[in-house]
Write a protein that holds these residues in place. Structure first.
Motif, mmCIF file in Angstrom:
data_model
loop_
_atom_site.group_PDB
_atom_site.id
_atom_site.type_symbol
_atom_site.label_atom_id
_atom_site.label_comp_id
_atom_site.label_asym_id
_atom_site.label_seq_id
_atom_site.Cartn_x
_atom_site.Cartn_y
_atom_site.Cartn_z
ATOM 1 N N PRO A 51 0.816 -1.213 0.000
ATOM 2 C CA PRO A 51 0.000 0.000 0.000
ATOM 3 C C PRO A 51 0.851 1.264 0.000
ATOM 4 O O PRO A 51 1.968 1.290 0.537
ATOM 5 C CB PRO A 51 -0.807 -0.116 1.311
ATOM 6 C CG PRO A 51 -0.807 -1.577 1.625
ATOM 7 C CD PRO A 51 0.504 -2.105 1.137
ATOM 8 N N HIS A 52 0.297 2.285 -0.598
ATOM 9 C CA HIS A 52 0.984 3.567 -0.751
ATOM 10 C C HIS A 52 1.518 4.077 0.593
ATOM 11 O O HIS A 52 0.789 4.169 1.580
ATOM 12 C CB HIS A 52 0.007 4.591 -1.332
ATOM 13 C CG HIS A 52 0.599 5.941 -1.555
ATOM 14 N ND1 HIS A 52 1.223 6.300 -2.733
ATOM 15 C CD2 HIS A 52 0.659 7.029 -0.758
ATOM 16 C CE1 HIS A 52 1.630 7.544 -2.648
ATOM 17 N NE2 HIS A 52 1.304 8.013 -1.458
ATOM 18 N N GLY A 53 2.804 4.395 0.618
ATOM 19 C CA GLY A 53 3.409 4.981 1.803
ATOM 20 C C GLY A 53 3.872 4.001 2.853
ATOM 21 O O GLY A 53 4.427 4.420 3.873
ATOM 22 N N THR A 54 3.676 2.705 2.635
ATOM 23 C CA THR A 54 4.189 1.728 3.590
ATOM 24 C C THR A 54 5.624 1.347 3.217
ATOM 25 O O THR A 54 6.023 1.430 2.051
ATOM 26 C CB THR A 54 3.327 0.456 3.633
ATOM 27 O OG1 THR A 54 3.285 -0.131 2.316
ATOM 28 C CG2 THR A 54 1.921 0.765 4.078
ATOM 29 N N VAL A 55 6.377 0.944 4.217
ATOM 30 C CA VAL A 55 7.780 0.599 4.019
ATOM 31 C C VAL A 55 7.952 -0.899 4.239
ATOM 32 O O VAL A 55 7.554 -1.436 5.276
ATOM 33 C CB VAL A 55 8.680 1.381 4.997
ATOM 34 C CG1 VAL A 55 10.148 1.003 4.805
ATOM 35 C CG2 VAL A 55 8.496 2.878 4.810
ATOM 36 N N GLY A 56 8.520 -1.576 3.250
ATOM 37 C CA GLY A 56 8.779 -3.006 3.348
ATOM 38 C C GLY A 56 10.208 -3.256 3.793
ATOM 39 O O GLY A 56 11.160 -2.835 3.128
ATOM 40 N N ILE A 57 10.354 -3.945 4.922
ATOM 41 C CA ILE A 57 11.661 -4.217 5.522
ATOM 42 C C ILE A 57 11.933 -5.715 5.470
ATOM 43 O O ILE A 57 11.046 -6.530 5.742
ATOM 44 C CB ILE A 57 11.704 -3.746 6.990
ATOM 45 C CG1 ILE A 57 11.395 -2.246 7.101
ATOM 46 C CG2 ILE A 57 13.042 -4.097 7.632
ATOM 47 C CD1 ILE A 57 12.470 -1.348 6.570
ATOM 48 N N LYS A 58 13.141 -6.079 5.150
ATOM 49 C CA LYS A 58 13.524 -7.505 5.134
ATOM 50 C C LYS A 58 14.950 -7.637 5.654
ATOM 51 O O LYS A 58 15.864 -7.015 5.123
ATOM 52 C CB LYS A 58 13.432 -8.053 3.704
ATOM 53 C CG LYS A 58 13.858 -9.518 3.559
ATOM 54 C CD LYS A 58 12.794 -10.445 4.073
ATOM 55 C CE LYS A 58 13.073 -11.897 3.712
ATOM 56 N NZ LYS A 58 14.329 -12.407 4.292
ATOM 57 N N TYR A 59 15.124 -8.424 6.695
ATOM 58 C CA TYR A 59 16.467 -8.742 7.170
ATOM 59 C C TYR A 59 17.017 -9.899 6.334
ATOM 60 O O TYR A 59 16.274 -10.790 5.926
ATOM 61 C CB TYR A 59 16.440 -9.111 8.650
ATOM 62 C CG TYR A 59 16.226 -7.926 9.560
ATOM 63 C CD1 TYR A 59 17.300 -7.276 10.152
ATOM 64 C CD2 TYR A 59 14.938 -7.434 9.799
ATOM 65 C CE1 TYR A 59 17.113 -6.170 10.977
ATOM 66 C CE2 TYR A 59 14.735 -6.333 10.625
ATOM 67 C CZ TYR A 59 15.829 -5.705 11.208
ATOM 68 O OH TYR A 59 15.626 -4.610 12.016
ATOM 69 N N GLY A 60 18.304 -9.876 6.051
ATOM 70 C CA GLY A 60 18.887 -10.920 5.209
ATOM 71 C C GLY A 60 18.603 -10.649 3.742
ATOM 72 O O GLY A 60 18.503 -9.505 3.303
ATOM 73 N N ALA A 61 18.447 -11.717 2.960
ATOM 74 C CA ALA A 61 18.256 -11.578 1.513
ATOM 75 C C ALA A 61 16.902 -10.957 1.196
ATOM 76 O O ALA A 61 15.876 -11.418 1.687
ATOM 77 C CB ALA A 61 18.378 -12.935 0.831
#
Length: 396
Positions: A170-180
């Protein structure tokens, strides 16, 4: 007490005009000469010093006025794709067959806005921020070239950041991923040499098409039987051609495809396994296989400590509800992985999907995004840098 810096209405309007100009004038990888000049014109307008790197790259060093501190790099990719645009935007591409279909116009604009914010608040900072406008992300070797040209040196960059606009959040959300967070992407070509002959006497030939079929059937076993079943791996054959006539035993067949992996170890193993598999099957039928492997983008593997700063900054800026922890990596690729191999780095997503508008994927001729995402991206990068470099921040 840390100061918070936000995009003004005046800068927001400027960002929209910058993005729309870039979108209207896209350029393919390593042909970004006008894009480079436009970036430079904006920096000159703002009286911000810069340096060119390579033929079409640009970088800006913002030196904090509070002395020594960490050196943070931020990368934005600036190239477009060979796609005919079908958005019907008022600022659609004026160049037939060339389009910003991957959000790089947004990335470039966000980095320009970040430079403006940080340069005018450098009195708050220690250390240095190196902002890199990278050409050629959509083709092989661009990030490696900048690294070889010294973009991470003089002085040494301690960590790198990058974002990618993402239509799956969704617009304006931040996707975070640790590792690959993204996979490697390497290209292979398997050339199978058999022996030609007449189909009436197949025993006198070595059928390269038949050998190719056996290789195609065996390739999936490299995923199902030789790699960890919980680790995502892709081996895809996208092109096969050979043979000259229906009644002739083909003497040559070519298979072309890609391999993708999310660890550096599996990436290297796939190259060895695919080569060995192809050679052994071909030799068993009396032919000869030649495997040509071209390493392209490494996986983007996010550093834990750098990613943690991004996550904390996003939560503080936007709220916990706007931060999404991505469950799995994308099997797409980004050459930012070359930076992540050299220095601790993180790469995160910034969502663009609006509920009242159709969602088109990256590289689609109708892909676009709402310009309001630009200010969010600038504020996000600015807050990440301030968290690390602001006097009184975590580095002090």
């Amino acid at each position: 007490m840390m100061k918070h810096v936000r995009v003004s209405l005046e800068l927001e309007a400027k960002l929209v005009s910058i993005r729309q100009h870039l979108h209207k004038h896209p350029e393919l990888s390593f042909q970004e000469f006008q894009t480079q000049q436009f970036i430079i014109s904006i920096l000159n307008e703002w009286s911000i010093p810069f340096k060119r790197i390579g033929e079409t790259g640009v970088f800006v060093d913002i030196v904090g006025e509070h002395g020594e501190g960490p050196h943070i790099g931020i990368r934005a990719d600036i190239d477009a794709l060979p796609i005919q645009e079908k958005t019907e935007l008022s600022f659609a591409s004026v160049y037939p067959g060339v389009m910003h279909a991957c959000g790089h116009d947004g990335h470039t604009t966000i980095l320009l806005g970040t430079i403006y914010q940080l340069y005018h608040n450098r009195s708050l900072l220690s250390g240095r921020v190196r902002c890199v406008f990278q050409p050629g992300e959509e083709v092989d070797g661009a990030a490696h070239q900048l690294i070889q040209l010294g973009v991470l040196e003089n002085p040494k960059v301690d960590e790198m950041l990058a974002l990618h606009l993402w239509p799956h959040l969704p617009h304006g959300t931040v996707g975070i991923k640790y590792g690959a967070i993204t996979a490697s992407c390497d290209d292979f070509r398997i050339e199978i040499k058999g022996k030609g002959g007449h189909s009436a006497r197949p025993h006198q030939g070595v059928d390269a098409i038949m050998i190719g079929g056996h290789i195609l059937q065996a390739i999936p076993t490299l995923v199902t039987k030789t790699t960890n079943p919980v680790e995502p791996v892709v081996i895809h054959v996208g092109k096969i051609y050979g043979g000259a006539a229906s009644n002739v035993v083909a003497d040559t067949v070519l298979l072309e495809g890609t391999t993708r992996a999310v660890t550096r170890e599996t990436r290297a193993t796939l190259k060895h396994q695919l080569t060995e598999l192809s050679e052994r099957i071909t030799e068993a039928f009396g032919g000869k296989a030649y495997v040509f492997y071209e390493e392209s983008h490494p996986p983007v593997i996010n550093d834990e400590s750098v990613t943690k700063v991004v996550e904390e900054s996003a939560r503080k800026l936007l709220g916990d509800e706007q931060v999404v922890m991505l469950k799995e990596p994308s099997m797409g690729a980004d050459d930012f992985g070359a930076f992540a191999e050299v220095v601790p780095s993180t790469y995160f997503r910034l969502g663009t999907a609006l509920s009242h508008q159709p969602v088109y994927d990256l590289h689609h001729p109708q892909f676009t995004f709402d310009d309001s995402i630009l200010s969010i991206g600038v504020d996000l990068f600015t807050s990440i840098v301030l968290k690390t470099l602001q006097k009184g921040g975590k580095s002090q």
